[in-house]
Design a protein around this motif. Structure first.
Motif, short mmCIF file in Angstrom:
data_model
loop_
_atom_site.label_atom_id
_atom_site.label_comp_id
_atom_site.label_asym_id
_atom_site.label_seq_id
_atom_site.Cartn_x
_atom_site.Cartn_y
_atom_site.Cartn_z
N ALA A 114 0.71 -1.07 -0.14
CA ALA A 114 0.18 0.00 0.12
C ALA A 114 0.91 1.23 -0.07
O ALA A 114 0.65 2.26 -0.66
CB ALA A 114 -1.02 0.06 1.30
N LEU A 115 2.01 1.15 0.66
CA LEU A 115 2.72 2.45 0.85
C LEU A 115 3.59 2.49 -0.42
O LEU A 115 3.90 3.88 -1.03
CB LEU A 115 4.06 2.30 1.94
N SER A 116 3.86 1.42 -1.34
CA SER A 116 4.58 1.56 -2.52
C SER A 116 3.70 2.43 -3.54
O SER A 116 4.21 3.11 -4.57
CB SER A 116 5.11 0.27 -2.98
N SER A 156 3.98 6.09 -2.84
CA SER A 156 5.10 6.51 -3.32
C SER A 156 5.45 6.71 -4.84
O SER A 156 5.61 7.66 -5.44
CB SER A 156 6.39 5.39 -2.85
N THR A 157 4.93 5.70 -5.52
CA THR A 157 4.63 5.76 -7.09
C THR A 157 3.62 6.81 -7.43
O THR A 157 4.13 7.81 -8.49
CB THR A 157 4.17 4.26 -7.74
N GLN A 158 2.70 6.82 -6.77
CA GLN A 158 1.88 8.15 -7.25
C GLN A 158 2.71 9.55 -6.87
O GLN A 158 2.55 10.44 -7.71
CB GLN A 158 0.63 8.41 -6.33
N LEU A 187 10.75 9.39 1.03
CA LEU A 187 11.53 10.66 0.26
C LEU A 187 10.70 10.65 -1.19
O LEU A 187 10.51 11.83 -1.75
CB LEU A 187 12.85 10.41 0.07
N GLU A 188 10.27 9.58 -1.66
CA GLU A 188 9.37 9.70 -2.85
C GLU A 188 8.13 10.18 -2.75
O GLU A 188 7.56 11.08 -3.71
CB GLU A 188 9.46 8.28 -3.59
#
Length: 450
Positions: free
Chosen positions: A91-93, A96-98, A186-187
């Motif tokens: 879910a966190l990734s 991050s991608t968004q 950071l992302e």
């Protein structure tokens, strides 16, 4: 049962194919040899409830064969937290991608994001073609290569720490997830400062590169601690199946969050830290549940301390909740305050080296008593048994001396004789409890050779 089967087989031999019925729990299955030599099976009676059938099907697909008897204690708790860990991480990734896509959009960079090595290689290949053709890469292409290249730099740096990961797999597994969440954070925050997108994305990928190597390197020692019947491959396969299932569920939850609560930066600032806390907490609980059975400095000291104080040997399952997962180099007073791995030239003065070697000439360790701790330096070919012998001598000497001064030769000799008198039984009990005593994993500890 045997008589009944013989009658059926005998009757069947005259009339047709041979068959028999096997009953396991509430399920009866009929096995039959066909005329072509093949074996067929059909269920003739299944009195299980629907819920029971679903549970059994889930266990067969996601748990090792023979569970729970084929795994060591703690596997179910480990699996529960591993599932939740992968759910929160996936879910966190998504968030991050968004965040990276928004940041790229703000910088007018139109590139497809991917974390696998193949696209990076493809981009580098295009770079080479551009240079070969006398063309220069665009700023967008240069940004992509620099950003993804940082991940490979992180992997290369972390690969030099493999020996430390063997010694402390639990610590490095936790650090891997902390680094991964740091990179992801950071992302997620990169849209707040689009002018620093390259720096933030590069550092994020650097942290993720280190995290990937550490997570993969420590996976095998953790799985090995649960393997009970030579079923490491089955454990690994079923563990990865559970990871895949909850990664998919987590991605779905992340997409839902990204389109609702986390569609704004304020939502991400709330949901991101919460998911990260859940993620790291789950990893810590996983590591507490794992009964790692190799000898490293902390576990050896705890075994010796328990033996000195109670006369009993603790099993890997007994010690797993007593281990300090973060401050692994702590000294244990009941085990003689022994510190392993310092350089020999820092521990012993040249004038005292021959004298110390003469104390225990047949052993593969040197003991040097200091003001706050006792240093133990091992020879290059020393095993786990040699480390245990040295640790026991240091612990017995500390208990016999009970002063802040260096133990006398008489005290050391008495401690050595006491160690020899109990070591055979001590080692036998250790191995019976499931400890691996062939090797001593001291990380990058310094050793010596004559």
């Amino acid at each position: 049962m045997k008589k009944k089967m013989k009658v059926e087989q005998g009757r069947a031999a005259a009339d047709g194919p041979v068959f028999w019925i096997e009953t396991s729990g509430s399920v009866s299955r009929q096995f039959q040899f066909e005329s072509n030599g093949g074996l067929s099976m059909k269920v003739v009676d299944d009195s299980r409830t629907v819920v029971h059938r679903v549970v059994d099907s889930f266990l067969n697909k996601f748990f090792p064969s023979g569970y729970p008897y084929s795994v060591n204690e703690g596997y179910l708790r480990y699996t529960k937290f591993r599932a939740l860990q992968h759910f929160s991480s996936a879910a966190l990734s998504v968030l991050s991608t968004q965040g990276k896509m928004i940041s790229k959009s703000n910088n007018a960079v139109v590139l497809e994001y991917a974390q696998v090595a193949t696209p990076t290689v493809a981009i580098v290949g295009k770079f080479s073609l551009l240079f070969a053709a006398g063309l220069r890469p665009t700023p967008a292409q240069a940004t992509a290569v620099l950003k993804d290249g940082m991940q490979h730099v992180g992997k290369l740096i972390c690969s030099n720490l493999g020996a430390r990961m063997d010694s402390e797999p639990k610590l490095w597994r936790i650090l891997a997830d902390v680094l991964y969440d740091l990179g992801t954070g950071l992302e997620v925050l990169s849209p707040l400062c689009p002018q620093l997108f390259l720096e933030m994305a590069g550092l994020g990928n650097f942290a993720k590169g280190m995290a990937m190597v550490a997570a993969r390197a420590t996976r095998l020692p953790i799985y090995s601690s649960f393997a009970k019947e030579g079923n490491l491959s089955d454990l690994f396969a079923k563990g990865e199946a559970i990871s895949t299932l909850f990664n998919v569920v987590g991605i779905g939850a992340g997409i839902q969050l990204a389109s609702t609560i986390c569609s704004s930066m304020q939502g991400k600032m709330i949901a991101g830290p919460l998911l990260s806390v859940v993620h790291v907490y789950c990893v810590i609980e996983e590591m507490r549940a794992a009964p790692v059975n190799t000898l490293n400095p902390q576990r050896t000291a705890m075994i010796v301390a328990d033996f000195i104080m109670t006369g009993k040997i603790s099993s890997p399952a007994d010690l797993r909740y007593k281990e300090d997962l973060i401050f692994t180099g702590r000294l244990i007073e009941d085990a003689g305050n022994v510190k392993v791995g310092r350089d020999l030239h820092k521990v012993v003065k040249p004038s005292k080296l021959c004298k110390l070697k003469g104390v225990f000439p047949e052993e593969k360790f040197l003991l040097c008593h200091g003001e706050k701790w006792t240093d133990m330096v091992l020879e290059h070919d020393a095993t786990g048994e040699d480390a245990l012998r040295g640790w026991l001598v240091a612990a017995y000497a500390a208990n016999l001396g009970k002063t802040g001064y260096e133990p006398s030769m008489t005290v050391l000799q008495e401690a050595y004789d006491k160690m020899n008198s109990v070591f055979s039984a001590f080692l036998s009990q250790l191995q019976t409890k499931g400890w691996h005593t062939d090797d001593f994993l001291d990380g990058t500890g310094s050793r010596f050779a004559w």
